[in-house]
Write a protein that holds these residues in place. Structure first.
Motif, short mmCIF file in Angstrom:
data_model
loop_
_atom_site.label_atom_id
_atom_site.label_comp_id
_atom_site.label_asym_id
_atom_site.label_seq_id
_atom_site.Cartn_x
_atom_site.Cartn_y
_atom_site.Cartn_z
N SER A 36 -0.03 -1.55 -2.49
CA SER A 36 1.05 -0.66 -1.90
C SER A 36 1.15 0.54 -2.79
N PRO A 37 1.44 1.85 -2.34
CA PRO A 37 1.37 2.77 -3.14
C PRO A 37 2.17 2.80 -4.20
N ASN A 38 3.27 2.20 -4.07
CA ASN A 38 4.31 2.17 -5.17
C ASN A 38 4.13 0.98 -6.02
N LEU A 39 2.91 0.34 -6.07
CA LEU A 39 2.58 -0.73 -7.01
C LEU A 39 1.22 -0.43 -7.76
N VAL A 40 0.61 0.86 -7.44
CA VAL A 40 -0.60 1.13 -8.12
C VAL A 40 -0.41 1.23 -9.78
N GLU A 41 0.79 1.52 -10.22
CA GLU A 41 0.86 1.72 -11.61
C GLU A 41 1.00 0.20 -12.25
N PHE A 42 1.70 -0.74 -11.60
CA PHE A 42 1.62 -2.00 -11.79
C PHE A 42 0.34 -2.55 -12.03
N GLN A 86 6.06 -6.13 11.49
CA GLN A 86 4.65 -6.29 11.32
C GLN A 86 3.71 -5.22 11.88
N ARG A 87 4.42 -4.72 12.78
CA ARG A 87 3.18 -3.68 13.52
C ARG A 87 3.48 -2.39 12.57
N ARG A 88 4.55 -2.18 11.91
CA ARG A 88 4.86 -0.87 11.28
C ARG A 88 3.70 -0.71 10.14
N GLY A 89 3.27 0.33 10.02
CA GLY A 89 2.14 0.57 8.99
C GLY A 89 0.76 -0.13 9.04
N PHE A 90 0.61 -0.68 10.17
CA PHE A 90 -0.67 -1.21 10.54
C PHE A 90 -1.90 -0.08 10.52
N ALA A 91 -1.72 1.02 11.22
CA ALA A 91 -2.52 2.07 11.51
C ALA A 91 -2.88 2.62 10.22
N GLU A 92 -1.69 2.86 9.22
CA GLU A 92 -2.12 3.66 8.13
C GLU A 92 -2.82 2.70 7.03
N ALA A 93 -2.57 1.33 7.00
CA ALA A 93 -3.14 0.38 6.25
C ALA A 93 -4.67 0.23 6.53
N ALA A 94 -4.97 0.19 7.79
CA ALA A 94 -6.33 -0.10 8.40
C ALA A 94 -7.14 1.20 8.21
N GLY A 95 -6.58 2.38 8.34
CA GLY A 95 -7.27 3.70 8.14
C GLY A 95 -7.56 3.87 6.64
N ASP A 96 -6.68 3.50 5.84
CA ASP A 96 -7.00 3.52 4.26
C ASP A 96 -8.20 2.60 4.09
N ALA A 117 -7.07 -5.92 7.39
CA ALA A 117 -8.37 -6.18 6.57
C ALA A 117 -9.34 -6.65 7.48
N ALA A 118 -9.05 -7.68 8.39
CA ALA A 118 -9.97 -8.10 9.30
C ALA A 118 -10.52 -7.21 10.11
N GLU A 119 -9.91 -6.12 10.69
CA GLU A 119 -10.43 -5.16 11.61
C GLU A 119 -11.54 -4.13 10.60
N VAL A 120 -11.06 -4.09 9.38
CA VAL A 120 -12.06 -3.12 8.66
C VAL A 120 -13.11 -3.91 8.34
N ALA A 121 -13.07 -5.25 8.16
CA ALA A 121 -14.45 -5.85 7.72
C ALA A 121 -15.20 -5.97 8.98
N ARG A 122 -14.67 -6.37 10.02
CA ARG A 122 -15.34 -6.32 11.50
C ARG A 122 -16.05 -4.94 11.60
N HIS A 123 -15.41 -3.80 11.32
CA HIS A 123 -16.04 -2.45 11.40
C HIS A 123 -17.18 -2.27 10.51
N HIS A 124 -17.00 -2.73 9.28
CA HIS A 124 -18.25 -2.33 8.36
C HIS A 124 -19.17 -3.54 8.38
N ARG A 125 -18.89 -4.49 8.99
CA ARG A 125 -19.67 -5.97 9.15
C ARG A 125 -20.05 -6.44 7.63
N ILE A 126 -18.92 -6.48 6.88
CA ILE A 126 -18.88 -7.31 5.78
C ILE A 126 -18.15 -8.57 5.63
N PRO A 127 -18.54 -9.48 4.92
CA PRO A 127 -17.70 -10.89 4.83
C PRO A 127 -16.22 -10.58 4.48
#
Length: 489
Positions: A36-42, A86-96, A117-127
């Motif tokens: 999450s953007p607020n935890l990048v520094e962490f 749970q729906r909130r932020g799905f589009a932003e997370a998947a797009g990023d 993440a599963a949708e992204v893996a499916r799109h890129h065909r990676i495990p």
């Protein structure tokens, strides 16, 4: 291999990904940790390359705190609130993640963003490999209802309940998944048209490769699931199956790695030996209270730790007053931890922003906490009893399981009173409970991160698929994905 680790949610959700990323980096892999953007520094403070994705986790936690439906007496209203969160932020997370994962060989994710993440893996065909911090795979051993009477449910009913929850969450997120697929398809069509218009053939991308052409090496071919072709999936069980009797026998085809905690570097042992003034084992970067807190800890009897992680505490003054009152009644010193409380150190009460659990918890008599998987593991590791005041997600399950095993007590945070917390602490600090907690702490394994890294490497495209030296096995590609129930932790 190039590995993207995507761990959305609060600090407790992100830390396992940061620890795993650090271990994979040490082993020579090309690693990026997305949080999450607020935890990048962490994440960067722990030496891993980190990028932000999705929404700020603090924003999601505040949304939950301010949404009255989460406290509504009608369970249907509460369920709708959970689904909306749970729906909130799905589009932003998947797009990023789609943009970040394009040249990755594998994707590793946590529970808070597993579907995206599963949708992204499916799109890129990676495990894709998911770390589960609590058993949500359909099973008979874990009560699906986190209540005292839930322990009496028959095993088959528990399994049906977990299956139903998985289906319900999948159904609830289907509009978001479908929207992501449409947007990804439009972008792919646009790139293909642009390439042809320019008079050259577009470079083959991972999502354009045919099954068996090397996109996943020796892991598995694409498998049919729900009419779509998706890559290999496995869920690493990142907790101790001994806490759920019978579970390991039932889930034979998934790897159990233990809790993903920092390996013991001696800090916990030094603290447990009650070091003298001047030792800095307790100090957490940024707390500014290390030496003073250490002196307070060793100056009197072991205190009761009280902290609620990243959970939104709507009335911190009232919570502090409640905890102080219980301490006064029981004659116990209180160590209150959290940025929402006003920091100070007095004779009977110390209030600090954050602490190193490995160093501090072994010096405590008991721990009152929210029951997040990471904090629960830290308390179990320290060998002290828990009083779990659950707020959301899997926390109520951890509370009930800790109580059922005689390792502590539990009560929901929303209904906590001074009288109830006092009774819970009395139960949790009985001699037999102390002995059981100490015995569990003595046999706690701290190699969960290394074992999780072994499991991830076994699933990477060029890695062999045989069981590792510690007996970790690789699930079949057709294993169906169970997903997180609840929001950020």
């Amino acid at each position: 291999m190039k590995v993207l680790l995507a761990f959305a949610g609060s600090r407790g959700d992100a830390q396992p990904g940061v620890l795993l990323g650090s271990e994979l980096l040490r082993r020579g892999h090309d690693v990026t940790v997305a949080v999450s953007p607020n935890l990048v520094e962490f994440a960067e403070r722990h030496g891993v390359p980190a990028l932000g994705f999705g929404l700020d986790s603090d924003e999601l936690l505040r949304a939950q705190r301010d949404d009255r439906r989460f406290r509504h007496p009608n369970p249907v209203r509460r369920a709708h609130a959970v689904l909306d969160l749970q729906r909130r932020g799905f589009a932003e997370a998947a797009g990023d993640l789609r943009a970040l994962a394009g040249d990755s060989d594998a994707l590793v994710t946590g529970m808070a963003c597993e579907e995206a993440a599963a949708e992204v893996a499916r799109h890129h065909r990676i495990p894709i490999t998911a770390l589960h911090f609590f058993p949500i795979e359909p099973n008979r051993a874990v009560p699906v209802i986190p209540a005292a009477w839930g322990r009496h449910l028959p095993g088959p009913l528990n399994r049906l309940g977990w299956q139903a929850l998985t289906v319900a969450r999948s159904w609830a997120l289907e509009p978001e998944r479908a929207a992501f697929r449409r947007a990804a398809a439009r972008d792919s069509d646009s790139r293909t048209s642009s390439a042809h218009a320019g008079g050259f053939e577009a470079r083959a991308r991972p999502e354009d490769r045919a099954p068996g052409s090397g996109w996943a090496g020796s892991i598995s071919p694409l498998v049919d699931r729900g009419g779509g072709r998706t890559p290999a999936y496995t869920a690493i069980q990142a907790y101790d199956p001994a806490l759920f009797p019978g579970l390991a026998d039932e889930l034979r085809d998934v790897p159990f790695t233990g809790f993903p905690v920092p390996a013991d570097d001696g800090a916990g042992r030094r603290a447990a030996e009650r070091p003298g003034p001047g030792t800095s084992a307790v100090e957490e970067p940024g707390s500014g209270l290390g030496a003073e807190l250490l002196e307070w800890l060793i100056a009197g009897p072991a205190p009761v730790y009280a902290g609620f992680g990243s959970m939104p505490v709507a009335e911190p003054v009232a919570v502090e007053s409640l905890v102080r009152e219980v301490g006064r009644r029981l004659g116990r010193r209180i160590l209150l931890v959290g940025p929402m409380f006003r920091g100070r150190i007095g004779d009977e009460l110390a209030v600090v922003d954050q602490v190193d659990h490995r160093a501090v918890l072994p010096l405590c008599d008991a721990a009152v906490h929210h029951g997040g998987a990471g904090t629960t593991a830290a308390v179990l590791r320290a060998g002290v009893p828990s009083v779990i005041c659950s707020v959301q997600a899997d926390q109520s399950y951890w509370g009930r399981q800790v109580e059922a095993l005689g390792l502590g007590a539990t009560a929901p945070f929303s209904g906590i009173t001074a009288n109830r917390l006092e009774r819970s602490l009395i139960r949790a600090t009985r001699p037999e409970v102390r002995l059981r907690a100490a015995a569990y702490g003595a046999r706690f394994r701290d190699d969960g991160v290394a074992r999780a890294a072994d499991a991830v490497e076994a699933l990477l495209p060029t890695a062999p698929r045989s069981a590792g030296a510690d007996g970790l096995s690789t699930p079949t590609a057709g294993h169906s994905a169970s997903t997180m129930i609840g929001g950020v932790r």
